[in-house]
Motif scaffolding. Structure first.
Motif, PDB file in Angstrom:
ATOM      1  N   HIS A 181      63.344  23.718 115.258  1.00 54.64           N
ATOM      2  CA  HIS A 181      64.245  22.719 115.358  1.00 54.64           C
ATOM      3  C   HIS A 181      64.412  22.236 113.912  1.00 54.64           C
ATOM      4  CE1 HIS A 181      64.280  22.892 119.619  1.00 54.64           C
ATOM      5  NE2 HIS A 181      63.586  22.505 119.675  1.00 54.64           N
ATOM      6  N   LEU A 182      63.875  22.101 112.953  1.00 46.70           N
ATOM      7  CA  LEU A 182      63.888  21.324 112.057  1.00 46.70           C
ATOM      8  C   LEU A 182      64.181  22.856 111.288  1.00 46.70           C
ATOM      9  CD1 LEU A 182      59.922  20.072 111.062  1.00 46.70           C
ATOM     10  CD2 LEU A 182      61.862  19.318 111.501  1.00 46.70           C
ATOM     11  N   ARG A 183      64.541  23.636 111.227  1.00 46.45           N
ATOM     12  CA  ARG A 183      65.265  24.690 110.427  1.00 46.45           C
ATOM     13  C   ARG A 183      66.964  24.616 110.729  1.00 46.45           C
ATOM     14  NH1 ARG A 183      60.659  28.402 110.405  1.00 46.45           N
ATOM     15  NH2 ARG A 183      61.169  29.114 112.243  1.00 46.45           N
ATOM     16  N   ARG A 184      66.823  24.300 111.969  1.00 43.61           N
ATOM     17  CA  ARG A 184      68.274  24.275 112.363  1.00 43.61           C
ATOM     18  C   ARG A 184      68.642  22.831 112.068  1.00 43.61           C
ATOM     19  NH1 ARG A 184      67.149  24.583 118.077  1.00 43.61           N
ATOM     20  NH2 ARG A 184      69.733  24.963 118.798  1.00 43.61           N
ATOM     21  N   ALA A 224      74.005  12.150 115.780  1.00 48.28           N
ATOM     22  CA  ALA A 224      73.316  12.138 117.057  1.00 48.28           C
ATOM     23  C   ALA A 224      72.383  13.438 117.687  1.00 48.28           C
ATOM     24  CB  ALA A 224      73.993  11.150 117.414  1.00 48.28           C
ATOM     25  N   ALA A 225      73.420  14.379 117.079  1.00 51.49           N
ATOM     26  CA  ALA A 225      73.117  15.912 117.477  1.00 51.49           C
ATOM     27  C   ALA A 225      71.931  15.828 116.997  1.00 51.49           C
ATOM     28  CB  ALA A 225      74.489  16.919 117.963  1.00 51.49           C
ATOM     29  N   LEU A 226      72.038  15.967 115.703  1.00 51.17           N
ATOM     30  CA  LEU A 226      70.576  16.360 115.267  1.00 51.17           C
ATOM     31  C   LEU A 226      69.107  14.994 115.124  1.00 51.17           C
ATOM     32  CD1 LEU A 226      72.390  16.708 111.392  1.00 51.17           C
ATOM     33  CD2 LEU A 226      71.863  18.622 113.107  1.00 51.17           C
ATOM     34  N   GLN A 242      75.693  17.551 127.731  1.00 45.56           N
ATOM     35  CA  GLN A 242      74.927  18.425 128.552  1.00 45.56           C
ATOM     36  C   GLN A 242      73.840  19.146 127.634  1.00 45.56           C
ATOM     37  OE1 GLN A 242      78.169  20.689 129.245  1.00 45.56           O
ATOM     38  NE2 GLN A 242      79.170  19.989 130.819  1.00 45.56           N
ATOM     39  N   GLY A 243      73.762  18.972 126.414  1.00 46.52           N
ATOM     40  CA  GLY A 243      72.431  18.701 126.289  1.00 46.52           C
ATOM     41  C   GLY A 243      72.531  20.208 125.434  1.00 46.52           C
ATOM     42  N   HIS A 244      74.013  21.030 125.207  1.00 44.49           N
ATOM     43  CA  HIS A 244      73.872  22.339 124.742  1.00 44.49           C
ATOM     44  C   HIS A 244      74.604  21.368 123.364  1.00 44.49           C
ATOM     45  CE1 HIS A 244      73.881  23.896 127.693  1.00 44.49           C
ATOM     46  NE2 HIS A 244      74.690  23.677 128.892  1.00 44.49           N
ATOM     47  N   LEU A 245      72.860  21.020 121.892  1.00 43.30           N
ATOM     48  CA  LEU A 245      73.373  20.727 121.259  1.00 43.30           C
ATOM     49  C   LEU A 245      73.735  22.147 119.863  1.00 43.30           C
ATOM     50  CD1 LEU A 245      70.432  18.508 120.800  1.00 43.30           C
ATOM     51  CD2 LEU A 245      72.598  18.394 121.286  1.00 43.30           C
ATOM     52  N   ASP A 246      72.812  23.311 120.294  1.00 47.81           N
ATOM     53  CA  ASP A 246      73.648  24.217 119.033  1.00 47.81           C
ATOM     54  C   ASP A 246      72.809  25.911 119.947  1.00 47.81           C
ATOM     55  OD1 ASP A 246      73.798  25.326 116.479  1.00 47.81           O
ATOM     56  OD2 ASP A 246      71.466  25.098 115.998  1.00 47.81           O
ATOM     57  N   ASP A 247      73.623  26.300 120.794  1.00 44.30           N
ATOM     58  CA  ASP A 247      72.978  27.329 121.234  1.00 44.30           C
ATOM     59  C   ASP A 247      73.953  28.105 121.629  1.00 44.30           C
ATOM     60  OD1 ASP A 247      74.388  25.617 122.974  1.00 44.30           O
ATOM     61  OD2 ASP A 247      72.894  25.541 124.553  1.00 44.30           O
ATOM     62  N   GLY A 248      75.216  28.126 120.733  1.00 45.86           N
ATOM     63  CA  GLY A 248      76.081  28.976 120.661  1.00 45.86           C
ATOM     64  C   GLY A 248      77.138  28.537 120.219  1.00 45.86           C
ATOM     65  N   PRO A 249      78.509  29.278 119.996  1.00 46.67           N
ATOM     66  CA  PRO A 249      79.822  28.714 119.348  1.00 46.67           C
ATOM     67  C   PRO A 249      80.486  27.486 119.998  1.00 46.67           C
ATOM     68  CG  PRO A 249      80.228  31.172 120.007  1.00 46.67           C
ATOM     69  CD  PRO A 249      79.506  30.621 120.405  1.00 46.67           C
TER      70      PRO A 249
END
Length: 504
Positions: free
Chosen positions: A229-232, A205-207, A172-179
């Motif tokens: 994005h790079l820092r994440r 794959a997510a990275l 769904q494209g929710h890679l790193d926007d919450g727990p």
């Protein structure tokens, strides 16, 4: 201390028996005893700990047992039971009571892990288990608690469900926007099973998706988003194989943005240049970009002075406000403020409704003030009260008056002499004020181009000297001053290249 004193007395008797009883010998003995006493006074505690460490060990044991009773098993500041007992072990690693104290701490950590696991506090249980593992508690006890931790996670949804939720979030494209997004869920699995292949592949794959987004953002000029994005990605996996390529893409985009900002500044598009340098600073601290903003502020100050000279006061105020925001300490900003003040004074004198008699009275008064300022040698300073200021006000009232033209003719040699004098003393800001006065008094003077080049070359000479001493900021300001005075100065390209090399 008593034993040491007794030994000193025995040595003294031995020396006497050997005939060491001359006054000179006794003076040497007295000096030696005094020096030894001083050393003992200064280093009493360190020596005591070296030769008689028992009190120190006992104190550490007592402190550690107290910490253990209070439940402070480990503390970053060294006050925990573990740290106290380990310090005691460092002084005497063979003491049985010290080893027993460390074992007791390990058992307390195991007990705490069991209690916290039963209470559902899994993260705290993991920390307590890690302490027990560090203190080398029995492997069977540690493995049993670890298995219970793993089973607890499975009981609350299981690895399979965690993986399914992570896969769904990624789709769904929710890679790193919450727990509940993909990467944090994959991390939960890997925290308990570091080798879980499906989680490793999903995280990778997510990275990769985040890195692709970073590269796309960099290409589209969205520099701050690309850097985020790079820092994440670095947070999750600093060694990701695709990270160097994404970093290179961002660095190339930053360099391109820097060149565009420099071009905007050179073309006088000051707002666009400020925006470009600001975007670079939003990504991270950048000395070259900060110097660029300083130069934009200086250019805004010069624009404010030009607008003030044309009596466009609202526009001059706006330009001056931007200059003060970007380069508040710059001498150009101070000079622009004075120019605006002088222009307003001159404008107030240009009242078209004045009766001829009143205009004549004011002109005479201004010429008299100008003569008085000349007599005091106040040709250009102080602002608002100099001969030049009075001349400008009179000129605004009666620009064609022969008396005012004669006054301007008297001022022109003074402005030229002022320029030469300040150049000899390397007072470059004052020299610029004299040059501006010369320009205002005789805009078509044939000597002006050569004078502008002389001042530009002097700025470069002083800037080169300061650059050699490591003052990059002053050198950048000197380059900007020289460019503003005479962009065709032959020494400009070489100095600009030196400055770029120093900023790398």
């Amino acid at each position: 201390m008593k034993k040491l004193a007794e030994r000193l007395r025995l040595y003294a008797r031995w020396w006497v028996a050997r005939g060491w009883n001359s006054p000179r010998a006794w003076r040497a003995i007295a000096i030696g005893v005094a020096g030894l006493a001083l050393l003992l006074a200064l280093f009493r505690q360190p020596l005591a700990e070296r030769f008689w460490p028992e009190p120190r060990i006992q104190q550490l044991l007592d402190d550690g047992r107290q910490a253990l009773r209070e439940g402070r098993l480990s503390a970053a500041d060294g006050s925990g039971a573990r740290e106290r007992f380990e310090a005691a072990a460092a002084l005497d690693p063979d003491r049985r009571d010290v080893r027993d104290a460390l074992v007791a701490t390990g058992h307390a950590a195991l007990a705490r892990a069991r209690r916290q696991l039963a209470a559902g506090e899994t993260e705290a249980a993991r920390k307590a288990l890690a302490l027990a593992r560090d203190l080398q508690m029995p492997r069977t006890d540690i493995d049993a608690i670890a298995a219970q931790l793993q089973a607890g996670v499975q009981g609350r949804g299981g690895f399979l469900q965690l993986l399914q939720r992570a896969d769904q979030a990624q789709a769904q494209g929710h890679l790193d926007d919450g727990p509940d997004s993909a990467l944090p869920l994959y991390q939960q699995v890997l925290a308990l099973q570091p080798d879980q292949m499906r989680a490793l592949e999903g995280r990778d794959a997510a990275l990769s998706e985040l890195l692709a987004a970073a590269t796309d953002d960099a290409a589209r000029g969205r520099l701050q988003q690309a850097a985020q994005h790079l820092r994440r990605v670095e947070h999750y996996d600093a060694g990701h194989s695709e990270l160097p390529a994404a970093r290179s893409a961002l660095n190339a985009a930053l360099e391109q943005r820097r060149r565009r900002a420099e071009r905007d500044l050179a073309q006088g598009q000051l707002d666009k240049a400020a925006e470009g340098f600001g975007q670079l600073l939003a990504v991270g601290e950048d000395p070259a970009a900060r110097q660029g903003l300083q130069r934009v502020g200086q250019a805004q100050a010069r624009e404010a002075g030009r607008l003030a000279g044309d009596f466009h006061f609202d526009a001059a105020e706006r330009a001056l406000a931007r200059a003060r925001e970007l380069a508040p300490e710059s001498p150009e900003v101070v000079a622009a403020g004075l120019a605006l003040q002088r222009a307003r004074t001159a404008a107030r004198a240009m009242d078209p409704a004045l009766a001829p008699a009143e205009r004549e009275r004011r002109v005479k008064a201004l010429l008299a003030r100008m003569a008085a300022a000349e007599a005091r040698g106040q040709w250009l300073l102080p602002p608002g009260a100099s001969a030049y200021d009075h001349f400008k006000a009179a000129q605004a009232l009666a620009p064609d008056d022969a008396r005012i033209r004669q006054a301007g003719a008297r001022l022109l040699p003074a402005a030229r002499g002022c320029l030469d004098e300040n150049l000899r003393g390397n007072r470059l800001q004052a020299a610029r004020a004299c040059l501006d006065a010369w320009q205002a008094l005789a805009a078509g003077d044939d000597g002006l181009p050569a004078a502008r080049r002389r001042l530009a070359q002097r700025w470069l000479a002083v800037g080169s000297e300061r650059l050699g001493a490591g003052d990059v900021g002053f050198a950048a300001r000197a380059l900007e001053q020289a460019r503003g005075l005479d962009p065709a100065t032959p020494e400009l390209p070489a100095f600009a290249e030196r400055l770029r090399s120093a900023g790398r």
